[in-house]
Design a protein around this motif. Structure first.
Motif, mmCIF file in Angstrom:
data_model
loop_
_atom_site.group_PDB
_atom_site.id
_atom_site.type_symbol
_atom_site.label_atom_id
_atom_site.label_comp_id
_atom_site.label_asym_id
_atom_site.label_seq_id
_atom_site.Cartn_x
_atom_site.Cartn_y
_atom_site.Cartn_z
ATOM 1 N N GLN A 294 52.870 33.356 52.889
ATOM 2 C CA GLN A 294 52.934 34.524 53.855
ATOM 3 C C GLN A 294 54.150 35.284 53.152
ATOM 4 O OE1 GLN A 294 53.468 32.957 58.209
ATOM 5 N NE2 GLN A 294 52.571 30.871 57.152
ATOM 6 N N PRO A 295 55.380 34.742 52.680
ATOM 7 C CA PRO A 295 56.137 35.627 52.019
ATOM 8 C C PRO A 295 55.743 36.290 50.810
ATOM 9 C CG PRO A 295 56.935 33.435 52.042
ATOM 10 C CD PRO A 295 55.997 33.352 52.936
ATOM 11 N N LEU A 296 54.669 35.359 49.870
ATOM 12 C CA LEU A 296 54.048 35.998 48.760
ATOM 13 C C LEU A 296 53.349 37.414 49.103
ATOM 14 C CD1 LEU A 296 54.807 33.653 46.933
ATOM 15 C CD2 LEU A 296 52.626 33.410 46.347
ATOM 16 N N MET A 297 52.327 37.352 50.054
ATOM 17 C CA MET A 297 51.479 38.337 50.436
ATOM 18 C C MET A 297 52.409 39.593 50.789
ATOM 19 S SD MET A 297 48.703 37.871 49.441
ATOM 20 C CE MET A 297 48.767 36.572 48.405
ATOM 21 N N MET A 298 53.560 39.339 51.598
ATOM 22 C CA MET A 298 54.499 40.290 52.099
ATOM 23 C C MET A 298 54.957 41.094 50.792
ATOM 24 S SD MET A 298 57.002 40.543 54.919
ATOM 25 C CE MET A 298 56.817 41.789 56.694
ATOM 26 N N ARG A 299 55.320 40.383 49.758
ATOM 27 C CA ARG A 299 55.843 41.097 48.693
ATOM 28 C C ARG A 299 54.903 41.993 47.476
ATOM 29 N NH1 ARG A 299 59.053 37.321 44.991
ATOM 30 N NH2 ARG A 299 59.663 39.337 43.845
ATOM 31 N N LEU A 300 53.595 41.533 47.697
ATOM 32 C CA LEU A 300 52.705 41.822 46.907
ATOM 33 C C LEU A 300 52.365 43.420 47.248
ATOM 34 C CD1 LEU A 300 50.770 41.207 44.487
ATOM 35 C CD2 LEU A 300 49.106 40.574 46.114
ATOM 36 N N LYS A 301 52.476 44.192 45.980
ATOM 37 C CA LYS A 301 52.146 45.608 46.092
ATOM 38 C C LYS A 301 50.858 45.925 45.823
ATOM 39 C CE LYS A 301 55.463 48.738 44.839
ATOM 40 N NZ LYS A 301 56.361 49.546 43.636
ATOM 41 N N SER A 302 50.362 45.375 44.815
ATOM 42 C CA SER A 302 48.867 45.498 44.376
ATOM 43 C C SER A 302 47.861 44.935 45.284
ATOM 44 C CB SER A 302 48.636 45.059 43.034
ATOM 45 O OG SER A 302 49.695 45.221 42.221
ATOM 46 N N ASP A 303 46.599 45.408 44.886
ATOM 47 C CA ASP A 303 45.380 44.967 45.824
ATOM 48 C C ASP A 303 45.057 43.420 45.454
ATOM 49 O OD1 ASP A 303 42.655 44.670 46.816
ATOM 50 O OD2 ASP A 303 42.284 46.905 46.440
ATOM 51 N N CYS A 311 39.575 36.634 39.172
ATOM 52 C CA CYS A 311 39.585 35.115 38.689
ATOM 53 C C CYS A 311 38.177 34.634 38.764
ATOM 54 C CB CYS A 311 40.446 34.568 39.967
ATOM 55 S SG CYS A 311 42.053 34.717 39.981
ATOM 56 N N VAL A 312 37.607 35.083 39.537
ATOM 57 C CA VAL A 312 36.003 34.529 39.739
ATOM 58 C C VAL A 312 35.133 35.343 38.460
ATOM 59 C CG1 VAL A 312 33.815 34.340 41.152
ATOM 60 C CG2 VAL A 312 36.200 34.311 42.151
ATOM 61 N N ASP A 313 35.339 36.397 38.035
ATOM 62 C CA ASP A 313 34.624 37.154 37.139
ATOM 63 C C ASP A 313 35.211 37.002 35.580
ATOM 64 O OD1 ASP A 313 33.282 38.574 39.113
ATOM 65 O OD2 ASP A 313 34.145 40.402 39.048
ATOM 66 N N GLY A 314 36.127 36.314 35.565
ATOM 67 C CA GLY A 314 36.725 35.943 34.305
ATOM 68 C C GLY A 314 37.505 37.146 33.673
ATOM 69 N N THR A 315 37.974 38.222 34.414
ATOM 70 C CA THR A 315 38.390 39.253 33.902
ATOM 71 C C THR A 315 40.198 39.570 34.226
ATOM 72 O OG1 THR A 315 37.929 40.698 35.803
ATOM 73 C CG2 THR A 315 36.411 40.615 34.056
ATOM 74 N N LEU A 316 40.757 38.358 34.447
ATOM 75 C CA LEU A 316 42.246 38.384 34.983
ATOM 76 C C LEU A 316 43.022 39.181 33.835
ATOM 77 C CD1 LEU A 316 43.578 37.359 37.380
ATOM 78 C CD2 LEU A 316 43.809 35.476 36.374
ATOM 79 N N GLU A 317 42.773 39.179 32.489
ATOM 80 C CA GLU A 317 43.512 39.641 31.531
ATOM 81 C C GLU A 317 43.806 41.098 31.621
ATOM 82 O OE1 GLU A 317 43.285 38.363 26.653
ATOM 83 O OE2 GLU A 317 41.409 39.036 27.798
ATOM 84 N N GLN A 318 42.966 41.807 32.425
ATOM 85 C CA GLN A 318 42.860 43.182 32.636
ATOM 86 C C GLN A 318 43.759 43.544 33.783
ATOM 87 O OE1 GLN A 318 38.844 44.731 32.850
ATOM 88 N NE2 GLN A 318 38.390 43.190 31.358
ATOM 89 N N VAL A 319 44.300 42.464 34.505
ATOM 90 C CA VAL A 319 44.849 42.730 35.903
ATOM 91 C C VAL A 319 46.400 42.730 35.548
ATOM 92 C CG1 VAL A 319 45.207 41.732 37.941
ATOM 93 C CG2 VAL A 319 43.062 41.757 37.387
ATOM 94 N N VAL A 320 47.022 43.786 36.052
ATOM 95 C CA VAL A 320 48.495 43.792 36.245
ATOM 96 C C VAL A 320 48.929 44.095 37.720
ATOM 97 C CG1 VAL A 320 50.673 45.301 35.844
ATOM 98 C CG2 VAL A 320 48.473 45.223 34.036
ATOM 99 N N LEU A 321 49.942 43.088 38.251
ATOM 100 C CA LEU A 321 50.153 42.924 39.490
ATOM 101 C C LEU A 321 51.694 43.624 39.676
ATOM 102 C CD1 LEU A 321 49.256 39.266 40.714
ATOM 103 C CD2 LEU A 321 48.126 41.712 41.149
ATOM 104 N N GLU A 322 51.803 44.286 40.713
ATOM 105 C CA GLU A 322 52.990 44.847 41.077
ATOM 106 C C GLU A 322 53.775 44.312 42.366
ATOM 107 O OE1 GLU A 322 54.151 49.122 40.262
ATOM 108 O OE2 GLU A 322 51.905 49.170 40.386
#
Ligand code: AMP
Ligand code: GLY
Length: 423
Positions: A294-303, A311-322
């Motif tokens: 719950q606190p994690l999702m509230m802090r997450l800015k990215s989609d 994670c399922v597609d194996g393309t996490l390397e391209q993801v940047v989270l804000e």
């Protein structure tokens, strides 16, 4: 795409709340969900543990992507079943979910791959376990090997407590077959923290840290619960500590799982004990923590949906989270009696007044709508979550919201965040 979230707790409400605004989410369903989730997703009356039922429902509704919240269906193989039916699903398959489903498996893996954890031994026979307890002496921790709804870990300060724990788990079979084997561990001192990472089989993308409050009452007293509150970030997890956790625990376990033929996909939750600037792994969980999610999702800015699909597609390397540069804090409101016996059905008022406050979200963990009222339906019932510039501010705001909720049958801790504030 059409998304289905499986589960009914505060974790699943927070996930639905974060997923529903995603431009990629055309329709959002939750099975079975709860009264709060029903405001952001269509709830479907389907037991999360009934794998056939969930798969058929997903096929029926033409679901493109399933997010499995709790460990039970993951360990039972829901992701395997959905994949077989041609449906993408977030979470580990049954083989990889053994990381949480068998403490012995997890401890052996740590030992084999040099991941720091408490010294331990495994037993499938009570007399041998008792001999070991006799030789080692207290304090010790006795753990049922399998899933026991968070109740299978017994902290033992004396030899007799440890013997009693063996009798309870192995002889009386208090947790059924989950207690056919036990792990006995050295007792670790230190400060606990939770650390989360997304994993696509190969790449691990660190999320953030959180601190849970497992004891039922203020001052960390009373029986252990699923978690009475949490906040993020946990100050004990400095940037340097997060680096150590990634290098010494998360990355090695992902490599180990791949080497063992069960590559890990999903969210990895490392439960850690930190002492002398050194993390040791208490447990790996194969899901988001609840209430930590719950606190994690509230802090997450990215989609969040983009990241889960990667994670399922194996393309996490391209993801940047804000992330929002704030502290978020959840106070869990539970039914009086929890974690023991309690009664469902009490009326909860003031929910609209609570969430009318700025920087507040009230996640539902166990509620139902009955005759136009919201009623409690579970031990942990609400996760009142707030954000603020500091822990103190987030906590003040969360308790302001709690005060607006009129629920005489509920109780909550009044000291969530005390470790961070004491620092
Ligand atoms: P687990 O489910 O294995 O994380 O254990 C539940 C809780 O028991 C943890 O969050 C800790 O508070 C406590 N615990 C587990 N293992 C140990 C240990 N080796 N030493 C001290 N406390 C422990
Ligand atoms: N809050 C602890 C857990 O989710 O296991």
């Amino acid at each position: 795409m059409k998304v289905l979230v499986v589960g009914s707790g505060g974790r699943e409400h927070a996930l639905c709340w974060a997923i529903s605004p995603s431009p990629r989410c055309a329709e959002l369903y939750c099975a079975p969900g709860n009264a709060g989730i029903a405001e952001v997703a269509e709830c479907l009356d389907q037991d999360a543990e009934d794998l056939d039922g969930v798969v058929n429902l997903a096929l029926d509704k033409g679901i493109d992507f399933v997010v499995v919240g709790p460990e039970g269906p993951l360990a039972a193989g829901l992701v395997d079943r959905l994949e077989k039916a041609g449906i993408k699903a977030f979470g580990p398959n049954a083989k990889a979910a053994r990381l949480e489903g068998s403490k012995g498996f997890m401890k052996d893996l740590c030992a084999q791959y040099g991941i720091p954890t408490a010294e331990f031994a495994r037993f499938d026979e009570p007399d041998a376990a008792k001999e070991y307890i006799h030789a080692k002496g207290p304090p010790l921790v006795v753990k049922a090997d399998g899933l026991a709804a968070g109740k299978g870990v017994i902290l033992c300060r004396t030899k007799n407590e440890a013997f009693a724990a063996i009798d309870h788990i192995m002889t009386e079979q208090a947790f059924g077959s989950a207690g056919a084997e036990v792990v006995i561990e050295e007792f670790l001192d230190g400060e606990e923290a939770s650390f989360f990472a997304l994993v696509d089989g190969v790449t691990a993308l660190p999320l953030v840290s959180a601190q849970d409050h497992k004891a039922a009452y203020d001052g960390d007293t009373g029986p252990n619960t699923g978690g009475m509150g949490a906040y993020s970030p946990a100050p004990v997890v400095s940037e340097a500590m997060a680096g150590k956790i990634m290098d010494q625990a998360v990355k090695p376990v992902i490599a180990a799982m791949a080497a063992e033929g069960c590559p890990y996909k999903g969210v990895l939750y490392a439960g850690l004990m930190i002492a002398d600037d050194q993390p040791k792994v208490l447990e790996f969980n194969v899901r988001f923590g609840d209430p930590e999610c719950q606190p994690l999702m509230m802090r997450l800015k990215s989609d969040v949906l983009d990241a889960l699909v990667a994670c399922v597609d194996g393309t996490l390397e391209q993801v940047v989270l804000e992330w929002h540069d704030v502290v978020t804090l959840t106070v869990v409101m539970a039914t009086k009696g929890y974690p023991g016996w309690y009664e469902n059905g009490s009326k909860i008022r003031g929910l609209d007044e609570a969430r009318a406050l700025d920087d507040v979200a009230v996640f539902h963990a166990g509620t139902r709508a009955e005759n136009g009222h919201i009623v409690a339906h579970g031990g942990r019932v609400l996760g009142v979550t707030a954000r603020g510039a500091t822990v103190t501010k987030a906590r003040e705001r969360a308790y302001q919201a709690v005060e607006r909720i009129d629920w005489p049958e509920g109780f909550w801790r009044r000291d969530i965040g005390w470790r961070a504030i004491d620092r």
